[in-house]
Write a protein that holds these residues in place. Structure first.
Motif, PDB file in Angstrom:
ATOM      1  N   MET A   1     -54.638 -78.924  94.467  1.00  0.00           N
ATOM      2  CA  MET A   1     -54.029 -78.783  93.143  1.00  0.00           C
ATOM      3  C   MET A   1     -52.516 -78.954  93.255  1.00  0.00           C
ATOM      4  SD  MET A   1     -54.512 -75.549  90.694  1.00  0.00           S
ATOM      5  CE  MET A   1     -53.649 -75.323  89.233  1.00  0.00           C
ATOM      6  N   THR A   2     -51.937 -79.817  92.459  1.00  0.00           N
ATOM      7  CA  THR A   2     -50.506 -80.082  92.468  1.00  0.00           C
ATOM      8  C   THR A   2     -49.801 -79.189  91.458  1.00  0.00           C
ATOM      9  OG1 THR A   2     -50.924 -82.372  93.054  1.00  0.00           O
ATOM     10  CG2 THR A   2     -48.758 -81.855  92.183  1.00  0.00           C
ATOM     11  N   GLN A   3     -48.756 -78.550  91.920  1.00  0.00           N
ATOM     12  CA  GLN A   3     -47.971 -77.665  91.055  1.00  0.00           C
ATOM     13  C   GLN A   3     -46.973 -78.479  90.247  1.00  0.00           C
ATOM     14  OE1 GLN A   3     -45.665 -74.890  93.335  1.00  0.00           O
ATOM     15  NE2 GLN A   3     -44.316 -74.428  91.650  1.00  0.00           N
ATOM     16  N   ALA A   4     -46.901 -78.235  88.934  1.00  0.00           N
ATOM     17  CA  ALA A   4     -45.889 -78.875  88.090  1.00  0.00           C
ATOM     18  C   ALA A   4     -44.539 -78.241  88.407  1.00  0.00           C
ATOM     19  CB  ALA A   4     -46.226 -78.692  86.624  1.00  0.00           C
ATOM     20  N   LEU A   5     -43.530 -79.070  88.613  1.00  0.00           N
ATOM     21  CA  LEU A   5     -42.209 -78.551  88.966  1.00  0.00           C
ATOM     22  C   LEU A   5     -41.345 -78.398  87.730  1.00  0.00           C
ATOM     23  CD1 LEU A   5     -41.468 -80.695  92.149  1.00  0.00           C
ATOM     24  CD2 LEU A   5     -42.436 -78.401  92.004  1.00  0.00           C
ATOM     25  N   ASN A   6     -40.511 -77.393  87.764  1.00  0.00           N
ATOM     26  CA  ASN A   6     -39.577 -77.117  86.678  1.00  0.00           C
ATOM     27  C   ASN A   6     -38.231 -77.751  87.052  1.00  0.00           C
ATOM     28  OD1 ASN A   6     -38.321 -76.071  84.421  1.00  0.00           O
ATOM     29  ND2 ASN A   6     -37.939 -74.086  85.360  1.00  0.00           N
ATOM     30  N   TRP A   7     -38.029 -79.015  86.644  1.00  0.00           N
ATOM     31  CA  TRP A   7     -36.818 -79.755  86.970  1.00  0.00           C
ATOM     32  C   TRP A   7     -35.671 -79.307  86.084  1.00  0.00           C
ATOM     33  CZ3 TRP A   7     -36.608 -82.487  91.269  1.00  0.00           C
ATOM     34  CH2 TRP A   7     -37.796 -82.924  91.839  1.00  0.00           C
ATOM     35  N   GLN A   8     -34.480 -79.173  86.681  1.00  0.00           N
ATOM     36  CA  GLN A   8     -33.292 -78.756  85.940  1.00  0.00           C
ATOM     37  C   GLN A   8     -32.151 -79.720  86.226  1.00  0.00           C
ATOM     38  OE1 GLN A   8     -32.497 -74.780  87.232  1.00  0.00           O
ATOM     39  NE2 GLN A   8     -34.332 -73.961  86.329  1.00  0.00           N
ATOM     40  N   LYS A   9     -31.395 -80.047  85.190  1.00  0.00           N
ATOM     41  CA  LYS A   9     -30.202 -80.890  85.327  1.00  0.00           C
ATOM     42  C   LYS A   9     -28.968 -80.010  85.384  1.00  0.00           C
ATOM     43  CE  LYS A   9     -31.838 -84.850  82.733  1.00  0.00           C
ATOM     44  NZ  LYS A   9     -31.571 -85.713  81.587  1.00  0.00           N
ATOM     45  N   SER A  10     -27.944 -80.538  85.993  1.00  0.00           N
ATOM     46  CA  SER A  10     -26.665 -79.856  86.039  1.00  0.00           C
ATOM     47  C   SER A  10     -26.066 -79.790  84.643  1.00  0.00           C
ATOM     48  CB  SER A  10     -25.713 -80.615  86.963  1.00  0.00           C
ATOM     49  OG  SER A  10     -24.401 -80.144  86.815  1.00  0.00           O
ATOM     50  N   THR A  11     -25.304 -78.749  84.390  1.00  0.00           N
ATOM     51  CA  THR A  11     -24.584 -78.651  83.118  1.00  0.00           C
ATOM     52  C   THR A  11     -23.435 -79.655  83.082  1.00  0.00           C
ATOM     53  OG1 THR A  11     -23.200 -76.899  84.024  1.00  0.00           O
ATOM     54  CG2 THR A  11     -25.137 -76.225  82.754  1.00  0.00           C
ATOM     55  N   PHE A  12     -23.125 -80.293  84.215  1.00  0.00           N
ATOM     56  CA  PHE A  12     -22.079 -81.296  84.296  1.00  0.00           C
ATOM     57  C   PHE A  12     -22.627 -82.709  84.129  1.00  0.00           C
ATOM     58  CE2 PHE A  12     -20.240 -77.728  86.589  1.00  0.00           C
ATOM     59  CZ  PHE A  12     -19.011 -77.636  85.975  1.00  0.00           C
ATOM     60  N   SER A  13     -23.863 -82.844  83.662  1.00  0.00           N
ATOM     61  CA  SER A  13     -24.475 -84.171  83.480  1.00  0.00           C
ATOM     62  C   SER A  13     -23.621 -84.999  82.537  1.00  0.00           C
ATOM     63  CB  SER A  13     -25.877 -84.052  82.891  1.00  0.00           C
ATOM     64  OG  SER A  13     -26.723 -83.361  83.758  1.00  0.00           O
ATOM     65  N   GLY A  14     -23.382 -86.238  82.924  1.00  0.00           N
ATOM     66  CA  GLY A  14     -22.554 -87.113  82.101  1.00  0.00           C
ATOM     67  C   GLY A  14     -23.396 -88.083  81.312  1.00  0.00           C
ATOM     68  N   GLY A  15     -22.737 -88.935  80.561  1.00  0.00           N
ATOM     69  CA  GLY A  15     -23.429 -89.955  79.782  1.00  0.00           C
ATOM     70  C   GLY A  15     -23.909 -89.428  78.455  1.00  0.00           C
ATOM     71  N   ALA A  16     -24.214 -90.325  77.565  1.00  0.00           N
ATOM     72  CA  ALA A  16     -24.628 -89.957  76.212  1.00  0.00           C
ATOM     73  C   ALA A  16     -25.931 -89.171  76.196  1.00  0.00           C
ATOM     74  CB  ALA A  16     -24.761 -91.218  75.357  1.00  0.00           C
TER      75      ALA A  16
END
Length: 67
Positions: A1-16
């Motif tokens: 069984m594959t666990q779904a990962l909780n991906w998080q982006k940096s608060t410094f993410s750039g771009g629109a």
């Protein structure tokens, strides 16, 4: 069984759309890192101590500037 990962982006993410960064997911045995622009391409997994050392080095680096 594959666990779904909780991906998080940096608060410094750039771009629109906030896609100019990496994302991380906390694992029990490490930290997964992937490119937010191409999440299906795969990820790298780092041991917790190595990832912590990397983040601390980035925090201490004063040669970069925030726009």
């Amino acid at each position: 069984m594959t666990q779904a990962l909780n991906w998080q982006k940096s608060t410094f993410s750039g771009g629109a759309e906030g896609n100019a960064c990496v994302e991380i997911a906390d694992l029990r045995t490490g930290v997964a890192v992937r490119d937010s622009k191409d999440p299906a391409h795969g990820s790298l997994i780092f041991p917790p101590r190595a990832f912590s050392a990397f983040v601390e080095t980035l925090k201490a680096d004063t040669s970069h500037t925030t726009v």
